[in-house]
Scaffold this motif. Structure first.
Motif, short mmCIF file in Angstrom:
data_model
loop_
_atom_site.label_atom_id
_atom_site.label_comp_id
_atom_site.label_asym_id
_atom_site.label_seq_id
_atom_site.Cartn_x
_atom_site.Cartn_y
_atom_site.Cartn_z
N GLU A 1 42.07 45.23 42.27
CA GLU A 1 43.38 45.73 42.67
C GLU A 1 44.40 44.61 42.73
O GLU A 1 45.57 44.79 42.37
CB GLU A 1 43.28 46.45 44.03
N ASN A 2 43.99 43.44 43.20
CA ASN A 2 44.90 42.29 43.21
C ASN A 2 45.31 41.91 41.79
O ASN A 2 46.47 41.58 41.52
CB ASN A 2 44.25 41.09 43.90
N CYS A 3 44.34 41.93 40.89
CA CYS A 3 44.62 41.60 39.49
C CYS A 3 45.57 42.63 38.88
O CYS A 3 46.48 42.29 38.12
CB CYS A 3 43.32 41.53 38.70
N ARG A 4 45.37 43.88 39.23
CA ARG A 4 46.25 44.94 38.72
C ARG A 4 47.69 44.73 39.19
O ARG A 4 48.63 44.86 38.40
CB ARG A 4 45.73 46.30 39.16
N ARG A 5 47.85 44.40 40.47
CA ARG A 5 49.20 44.15 40.99
C ARG A 5 49.85 42.95 40.30
O ARG A 5 51.04 42.96 39.98
CB ARG A 5 49.15 43.93 42.51
N PHE A 6 49.04 41.91 40.06
CA PHE A 6 49.54 40.74 39.35
C PHE A 6 50.02 41.12 37.95
O PHE A 6 51.10 40.71 37.52
CB PHE A 6 48.44 39.68 39.26
N LEU A 7 49.22 41.90 37.24
CA LEU A 7 49.59 42.31 35.88
C LEU A 7 50.86 43.14 35.87
O LEU A 7 51.71 42.99 34.98
CB LEU A 7 48.44 43.10 35.25
N GLN A 8 51.02 44.02 36.85
CA GLN A 8 52.23 44.83 36.93
C GLN A 8 53.45 43.95 37.17
O GLN A 8 54.50 44.13 36.54
CB GLN A 8 52.08 45.86 38.06
N SER A 9 53.31 42.98 38.08
CA SER A 9 54.40 42.05 38.36
C SER A 9 54.75 41.22 37.13
O SER A 9 55.92 41.00 36.81
CB SER A 9 54.02 41.13 39.53
N TYR A 10 53.71 40.78 36.41
CA TYR A 10 53.91 39.98 35.20
C TYR A 10 54.60 40.82 34.12
O TYR A 10 55.56 40.38 33.49
CB TYR A 10 52.56 39.47 34.70
N ARG A 11 54.11 42.04 33.92
CA ARG A 11 54.65 42.91 32.87
C ARG A 11 56.12 43.26 33.12
O ARG A 11 56.92 43.31 32.18
CB ARG A 11 53.81 44.19 32.80
N GLU A 12 56.47 43.48 34.38
CA GLU A 12 57.84 43.88 34.72
C GLU A 12 58.81 42.69 34.80
O GLU A 12 60.01 42.89 35.00
CB GLU A 12 57.83 44.62 36.05
N GLY A 13 58.30 41.47 34.66
CA GLY A 13 59.16 40.29 34.73
C GLY A 13 59.41 39.79 36.13
O GLY A 13 60.13 38.81 36.33
N ALA A 14 58.81 40.47 37.14
CA ALA A 14 59.04 40.06 38.53
C ALA A 14 58.42 38.70 38.82
O ALA A 14 59.01 37.89 39.54
CB ALA A 14 58.47 41.11 39.47
N LEU A 15 57.24 38.43 38.26
CA LEU A 15 56.60 37.14 38.49
C LEU A 15 57.45 36.01 37.91
O LEU A 15 57.65 34.97 38.54
CB LEU A 15 55.21 37.12 37.87
N GLN A 16 57.96 36.21 36.71
CA GLN A 16 58.80 35.19 36.07
C GLN A 16 60.04 34.89 36.92
O GLN A 16 60.38 33.74 37.14
CB GLN A 16 59.21 35.66 34.68
#
Length: 307
Positions: free
Chosen positions: A79-94
């Motif tokens: 679930e943590n990895c899924r949230r990370f991927l969602q953040s990465y995909r949406e540009g939020a992590l960047q």
């Protein structure tokens, strides 16, 4: 196949970071003993933002491979990895990385290019297929424990935060601060920016910067509504946009409401600088029914009122 119920879900990936600004070389900054803790702290906070928890993803090692800074990540829950991927995909992590690097390095914007790999797979090419990305990350089992340098940096950051928290508690007595953690309050000088005013309860006030005294009063009195005030401040402050507030709540849960509220306003001050004005804070307080606290910050409560 994915792990069953009997085994923990553990996977690994590599995050590639490159500054597109010619004057900012991330590997060179990380190789600098002075700047390394600043870059590491920015990475730590941005990753916490991406998963909603400081323990959502671990950094195992940071590699300097000019022009890239490469971070080896370990996920211990799907679930943590899924949230990370969602953040990465949406540009939020960047965006979070750019914001935290800007704050930690006390510089202008840090434009970034990011890339995510798991083994030989370039995950950027398959981000829409989340399950496939998860499968690739799960297949890449971490081949190491956290690097000794990572452990040392983790302890260094914890020590700085603890020291800062202790310093904050005695700020009213001596106003001292750590040299490595510059004060977030913009210098006020002898005159207020008289060209900028605002109206509160029919009176006109100078739109001054937030002072250390304001900061202490806010943290002491806002209580359980600190999150609501933080969400009101989001419209001016990207650094407080979701999931940053929940991340602060988790990080400072043990220290209690005072420290959570203090860190919220600290994030606002560090992110917005001169834009962290009393008018914006008063508006957020008023929006959440904290008129009495707004009045206190503006000096509308006399000693007689408090008796």
């Amino acid at each position: 196949k994915m792990a069953g119920n009997s085994a923990p879900w553990i996977g690994s990936a590599y995050l590639f970071l490159q500054s597109t600004c010619k004057t900012i070389a991330l590997p060179a900054l990380y190789e600098s003993s002075q700047k390394k803790p600043c870059v590491f702290k920015a990475l730590k906070l941005a990753l916490a933002d991406s998963t909603g928890s400081v323990n959502g993803v671990d950094m195992l090692k940071v590699h300097c491979s000019h022009p890239h800074l490469i971070v080896q990540l370990r996920f211990c829950r799907r679930e943590n990895c899924r949230r990370f991927l969602q953040s990465y995909r949406e540009g939020a992590l960047q965006k979070s990385l750019q914001s935290h690097l800007q704050l930690s390095l006390a510089t202008t914007t840090v434009p970034l290019q990011v890339e995510l790999k798991a083994g030989s797979e370039h995950l950027d090419h398959m981000l829409k297929d989340e399950d496939r990305c998860l499968e690739c990350i799960y297949r890449e089992k971490p081949d190491r424990l956290p690097d000794e340098e990572i452990t040392e940096l983790e302890e260094c950051i914890k020590g700085l935060m603890l020291h800062q928290s202790t310093t904050n508690n005695v700020a009213r007595k001596n106003g001292s601060s750590l040299k490595s953690l510059s004060r977030p309050y913009p210098p006020q000088g002898n005159s207020l920016p008289t060209q900028l005013t605002f109206i509160f309860q029919g009176q006109q006030f100078d739109n001054r910067t937030i002072t250390p005294d304001d900061h202490q009063k806010f943290a002491k009195s806002v209580s359980k509504k600190w999150k609501q005030v933080g969400r009101s401040l989001q419209r001016w402050c990207r650094a407080l946009r979701d999931p940053a507030i929940d991340s602060l709540a988790l990080e400072y849960e043990r220290e209690g409401l005072y420290e959570q509220a203090y860190q919220l306003l600290l994030r606002f001050l560090q992110s917005e600088g001169k834009g962290a004005t009393i008018a914006r804070l008063v508006a957020a307080l008023e929006e959440n029914g904290l008129v009495s606290l707004a009045e206190e910050l503006l000096g509308l409560h006399s000693d007689e009122d408090c008796s």
